[in-house]
Scaffold this motif. Structure first.
Motif, PDB file in Angstrom:
ATOM      1  N   ARG A  76       0.824  -1.219   0.000  1.00 26.15           N
ATOM      2  CA  ARG A  76       0.000   0.000   0.000  1.00 26.15           C
ATOM      3  C   ARG A  76       0.850   1.258   0.000  1.00 26.15           C
ATOM      4  NH1 ARG A  76      -3.487  -2.538   4.251  1.00 26.15           N
ATOM      5  NH2 ARG A  76      -5.123  -3.660   3.141  1.00 26.15           N
ATOM      6  N   GLN A  77       2.090   1.153   0.482  1.00 28.29           N
ATOM      7  CA  GLN A  77       2.979   2.315   0.430  1.00 28.29           C
ATOM      8  C   GLN A  77       3.273   2.708  -1.007  1.00 28.29           C
ATOM      9  OE1 GLN A  77       6.522   1.570   2.790  1.00 28.29           O
ATOM     10  NE2 GLN A  77       5.303   0.547   4.348  1.00 28.29           N
ATOM     11  N   MET A  81      -3.942   6.376  -3.063  1.00 24.48           N
ATOM     12  CA  MET A  81      -5.372   6.336  -3.366  1.00 24.48           C
ATOM     13  C   MET A  81      -6.002   7.675  -3.021  1.00 24.48           C
ATOM     14  SD  MET A  81      -8.054   3.384  -2.506  1.00 24.48           S
ATOM     15  CE  MET A  81      -9.476   3.178  -3.554  1.00 24.48           C
ATOM     16  N   PHE A  83      -9.779   9.558  -2.697  1.00 24.14           N
ATOM     17  CA  PHE A  83     -11.164   9.152  -2.486  1.00 24.14           C
ATOM     18  C   PHE A  83     -12.147  10.232  -2.943  1.00 24.14           C
ATOM     19  CE2 PHE A  83      -8.410   7.127   0.553  1.00 24.14           C
ATOM     20  CZ  PHE A  83      -8.851   5.814   0.619  1.00 24.14           C
ATOM     21  N   ASN A  87     -11.385  12.422   2.499  1.00 20.40           N
ATOM     22  CA  ASN A  87     -10.881  11.715   3.682  1.00 20.40           C
ATOM     23  C   ASN A  87      -9.585  12.288   4.219  1.00 20.40           C
ATOM     24  OD1 ASN A  87     -13.067  10.105   3.270  1.00 20.40           O
ATOM     25  ND2 ASN A  87     -11.932   8.318   2.564  1.00 20.40           N
ATOM     26  N   LEU A  88      -9.471  13.607   4.211  1.00 23.34           N
ATOM     27  CA  LEU A  88      -8.344  14.216   4.921  1.00 23.34           C
ATOM     28  C   LEU A  88      -8.552  14.012   6.415  1.00 23.34           C
ATOM     29  CD1 LEU A  88      -7.771  17.584   3.042  1.00 23.34           C
ATOM     30  CD2 LEU A  88      -6.428  15.487   2.901  1.00 23.34           C
ATOM     31  N   LEU A 100       2.438  12.947   7.711  1.00 22.54           N
ATOM     32  CA  LEU A 100       2.201  11.874   8.690  1.00 22.54           C
ATOM     33  C   LEU A 100       2.749  10.520   8.225  1.00 22.54           C
ATOM     34  CD1 LEU A 100       0.930  11.001  11.392  1.00 22.54           C
ATOM     35  CD2 LEU A 100      -1.157  10.468  10.128  1.00 22.54           C
ATOM     36  N   ALA A 101       2.271  10.077   7.068  1.00 19.52           N
ATOM     37  CA  ALA A 101       2.692   8.740   6.623  1.00 19.52           C
ATOM     38  C   ALA A 101       4.184   8.680   6.258  1.00 19.52           C
ATOM     39  CB  ALA A 101       1.824   8.274   5.459  1.00 19.52           C
ATOM     40  N   ARG A 149      -1.025  14.348  -0.398  1.00 19.90           N
ATOM     41  CA  ARG A 149      -0.779  13.394   0.690  1.00 19.90           C
ATOM     42  C   ARG A 149      -0.426  12.015   0.131  1.00 19.90           C
ATOM     43  NH1 ARG A 149      -5.637  11.988   4.758  1.00 19.90           N
ATOM     44  NH2 ARG A 149      -6.499  11.101   2.855  1.00 19.90           N
ATOM     45  N   ALA A 150      -1.171  11.606  -0.887  1.00 15.10           N
ATOM     46  CA  ALA A 150      -0.884  10.302  -1.491  1.00 15.10           C
ATOM     47  C   ALA A 150       0.476  10.317  -2.186  1.00 15.10           C
ATOM     48  CB  ALA A 150      -1.994   9.918  -2.465  1.00 15.10           C
ATOM     49  N   MET A 153       4.072   9.711  -0.443  1.00 15.55           N
ATOM     50  CA  MET A 153       4.639   8.378  -0.218  1.00 15.55           C
ATOM     51  C   MET A 153       5.435   7.908  -1.425  1.00 15.55           C
ATOM     52  SD  MET A 153       4.042   7.421   2.824  1.00 15.55           S
ATOM     53  CE  MET A 153       4.263   5.646   2.889  1.00 15.55           C
TER      54      MET A 153
ATOM     55  N   GLN B 131     -11.699   7.505   7.260  1.00 15.09           N
ATOM     56  CA  GLN B 131     -10.461   7.885   7.944  1.00 15.09           C
ATOM     57  C   GLN B 131      -9.516   6.695   8.053  1.00 15.09           C
ATOM     58  OE1 GLN B 131      -9.556  11.106   9.368  1.00 15.09           O
ATOM     59  NE2 GLN B 131     -11.068  11.583   7.802  1.00 15.09           N
ATOM     60  N   ALA B 134      -8.295   5.811   4.529  1.00 15.51           N
ATOM     61  CA  ALA B 134      -7.262   6.715   4.032  1.00 15.51           C
ATOM     62  C   ALA B 134      -5.929   6.378   4.691  1.00 15.51           C
ATOM     63  CB  ALA B 134      -7.648   8.165   4.302  1.00 15.51           C
ATOM     64  N   SER B 137      -4.583   3.161   3.332  1.00 15.48           N
ATOM     65  CA  SER B 137      -4.153   3.274   1.938  1.00 15.48           C
ATOM     66  C   SER B 137      -2.775   3.928   1.852  1.00 15.48           C
ATOM     67  CB  SER B 137      -5.165   4.072   1.110  1.00 15.48           C
ATOM     68  OG  SER B 137      -5.017   5.458   1.334  1.00 15.48           O
ATOM     69  N   LEU B 138      -2.367   4.624   2.912  1.00 12.30           N
ATOM     70  CA  LEU B 138      -1.036   5.237   2.929  1.00 12.30           C
ATOM     71  C   LEU B 138       0.026   4.274   3.451  1.00 12.30           C
ATOM     72  CD1 LEU B 138      -2.121   8.711   4.298  1.00 12.30           C
ATOM     73  CD2 LEU B 138      -1.052   8.305   2.087  1.00 12.30           C
ATOM     74  N   GLY B 139      -0.408   3.060   3.783  1.00 16.50           N
ATOM     75  CA  GLY B 139       0.543   2.057   4.230  1.00 16.50           C
ATOM     76  C   GLY B 139       0.653   1.928   5.739  1.00 16.50           C
ATOM     77  N   MET B 140      -0.176   2.671   6.466  1.00 18.98           N
ATOM     78  CA  MET B 140      -0.123   2.549   7.929  1.00 18.98           C
ATOM     79  C   MET B 140      -0.702   1.204   8.352  1.00 18.98           C
ATOM     80  SD  MET B 140      -1.221   6.187   9.542  1.00 18.98           S
ATOM     81  CE  MET B 140      -1.226   7.565   8.414  1.00 18.98           C
TER      82      MET B 140
END
Ligand SMILES: Nc1ncnc2c1ncn2[C@@H]1O[C@H](COP(=O)(O)OP(=O)(O)O)[C@@H](O)[C@H]1O
Ligand SMILES: [Mg+2]
Lengths: 242, 231
Positions: A76-77, A81, A83, A87-88, A100-101, A149-150, A153, B131, B134, B137-140
């Protein structure tokens, strides 16, 4: 880059995906169209296993997601994605949403992550909104932050699920412009959208989905200009009329 | 009236004890409750099952009964185990009773934990599913998503119901009188026993509870308003 083999998904007795096969090449932009309820979102969510398929196989960049040894978080990294409803994270600023990620998942330092974040904010035209909270941003701005944000990564593939459907019409353009830029840079993209103009202009290939199957696929010119399938013709006459 | 004035210091010290036991118990209850609330939402069936048993048992039985089980019931079992060990292995007996304060803390914390678990569960479930998606989907990992995305949002939403839980327990600690814990109500009882002024004293007791509850409700309202603006 993405290979899908005989993908099926059922919710209880409801068969949502009935055997999907497709291949997305690196740098390719694939646009998925189809009536609502045809399984487009479910298909997209199966590509990063937010939804677990009932059967079939998904292979991303050579890694089979069905393989129990596969670390889904790792995969997934590499798969961004976006949406429909953004979905912030509402308790974080635009900047914090983006870093964050990269910090927690990729292990970057705050400084490194912020550097990436600022350059991405500039890219989506929101340098001045770094410290704004999502509820202080318009829908279009929120969606651009979500794209940033996506991208933070550094994914190899980006999935978009109707990224402009929740937007007021005057904001659709700004989001599509960002997506066009991405496509130009060679990002591999799978985009579910009702924006036929975008599909025609940016898409390398269009897939038409209905009732959990891909009924027709081809270059946009052919799919829109010379549709073979009866349902596709009906669908196109419905959406193009509006 | 004179009796009331004379008993006021004693009653107020009781009120302090009431506040003390309530604060400690809700604090421990928050830790237990967070664990139990997360367990109820866990992917693992066994964790879900254990947490559900705990929550259902506590919420399905009166606090009064829980208090006497902890204070009278559990020590009896411990004493029986001890006497078995004394006979079998010749150890020297050391356990007689649980101190009243400890029993009160255990019973009230366990009680509070179950209600807090439901508050946390509801708070977490009230966060939009998008939430978690999301974040994933960022890999968390699930844990990272909980920690950095879901829980910080849920904490804000659980503050008002946690305040209500505090108020509810504040009043319910009066049942601790049955094990002789000298909180506000128990002290009132003792004074009435000595002075026979039931009406004046119990009214004063009621009034002190009321003042504490109103003060705390105001605080919760205030926090709630501040959190709304900062949402
Ligand atoms: N989590 C779910 N549980 C049950 N049914 C679902 C779930 N998600 C989607 N569906 C159903 O699957 C079908 C396809 O949904 P979706 O993939 O969202 O279609 P689309 O995106 O093309 O509109 C719909 O009938 C929808 O109700
Ligand atoms: Mg959809």
């Amino acid at each position: 880059m993405i290979e899908v083999k005989n993908l099926c998904k059922r919710f209880g007795r409801l068969e949502v995906l009935r055997g999907i096969n497709c291949y997305v090449a690196p740098r390719e932009v694939v646009v998925i169209i189809g009536p609502s309820g045809s399984g487009k979102s479910t298909f997209l969510r199966c590509l990063n296993f937010l939804e677990r398929p009932t059967s079939g196989e998904v292979i991303i960049d050579g890694v089979s997601l069905t393989d129990p040894k596969t670390d889904l978080n790792k995969v997934r990294q590499e798969v961004g994605m976006v949406f429909q409803r953004f979905n912030l994270f509402p308790h974080k600023t635009a900047l914090e949403n983006i870093i964050l990620a990269p910090m927690k998942v990729r292990g970057l330092s705050r400084k490194q992550a912020e550097e990436i974040a600022y350059s991405l904010l500039a890219k989506v035209g929101l340098s001045d909104k770094a410290h704004a909270y999502p509820d202080q941003l318009s829908g279009g701005q929120q969606q651009r932050v979500a794209i940033a944000r996506a991208l933070a990564m550094r994914p190899k593939v980006m999935l978009f699920d109707e990224p402009t459907s929740a937007l007021d019409p005057e904001m659709v353009g700004e989001v599509l412009a960002v997506m066009k830029d991405l496509a130009k840079e060679g990002m591999t993209m799978v985009v579910v959208t009702h924006e036929m103009g975008f599909a025609r202009e940016v898409g390398d290939r269009v897939l038409f989905m209905d009732e959990g199957r891909i009924l027709e696929e081809g270059p946009p010119g052919e799919v829109f200009g010379n549709p073979q399938n009866e349902r596709l013709r009906a669908f196109l006459s419905r959406v193009l009329k509006v | 009236m004179e009796t009331v004035i004379h008993s006021l210091p004693v009653l107020l010290l009781g009120a302090v004890k009431t506040l003390q036991i309530t604060t400690i118990s809700v604090f421990i209850g928050c830790i237990l409750g967070l664990a139990a609330g997360l367990a109820r939402l866990s992917q693992r069936r066994i964790l879900r099952f254990l947490a559900t048993c705990y929550v259902d048992f506590i919420r399905g039985t009166p606090l009064l009964v829980q208090v006497v089980i902890v204070y009278f019931g559990i020590p009896q079992v411990l004493r029986e185990i001890q006497s078995y060990l004394v006979n079998a292995y010749g150890i020297t007996p050391f356990f007689k009773n649980i101190p009243v304060f400890l029993a009160a803390v255990i019973a009230c914390s366990l009680n509070s934990g179950a209600y807090v678990a439901e508050i946390f569960r509801a708070g977490i479930q009230s966060i939009d599913k998008g939430q978690m998606e999301a974040a994933r989907s960022l890999g968390m990992t699930h844990g990272q998503a909980m920690r950095y995305v879901i829980l910080p949002q849920a904490f804000k939403r659980v503050i008002p119901p946690l305040g209500n839980e505090f108020i509810a327990l504040l009043k319910d600690t009066s049942v601790l009188s049955v094990i002789g814990f000298e909180e506000l109500f128990r002290r009132g009882q003792l004074i009435v026993g000595a002075t026979y002024q039931a009406f004046q004293i119990y009214l004063t007791v009621a009034f002190i509870y009321l003042v504490m509850v109103i003060a705390f409700s105001r605080l919760v309202d205030y926090l709630e308003r501040r959190l709304k603006t900062g949402d």
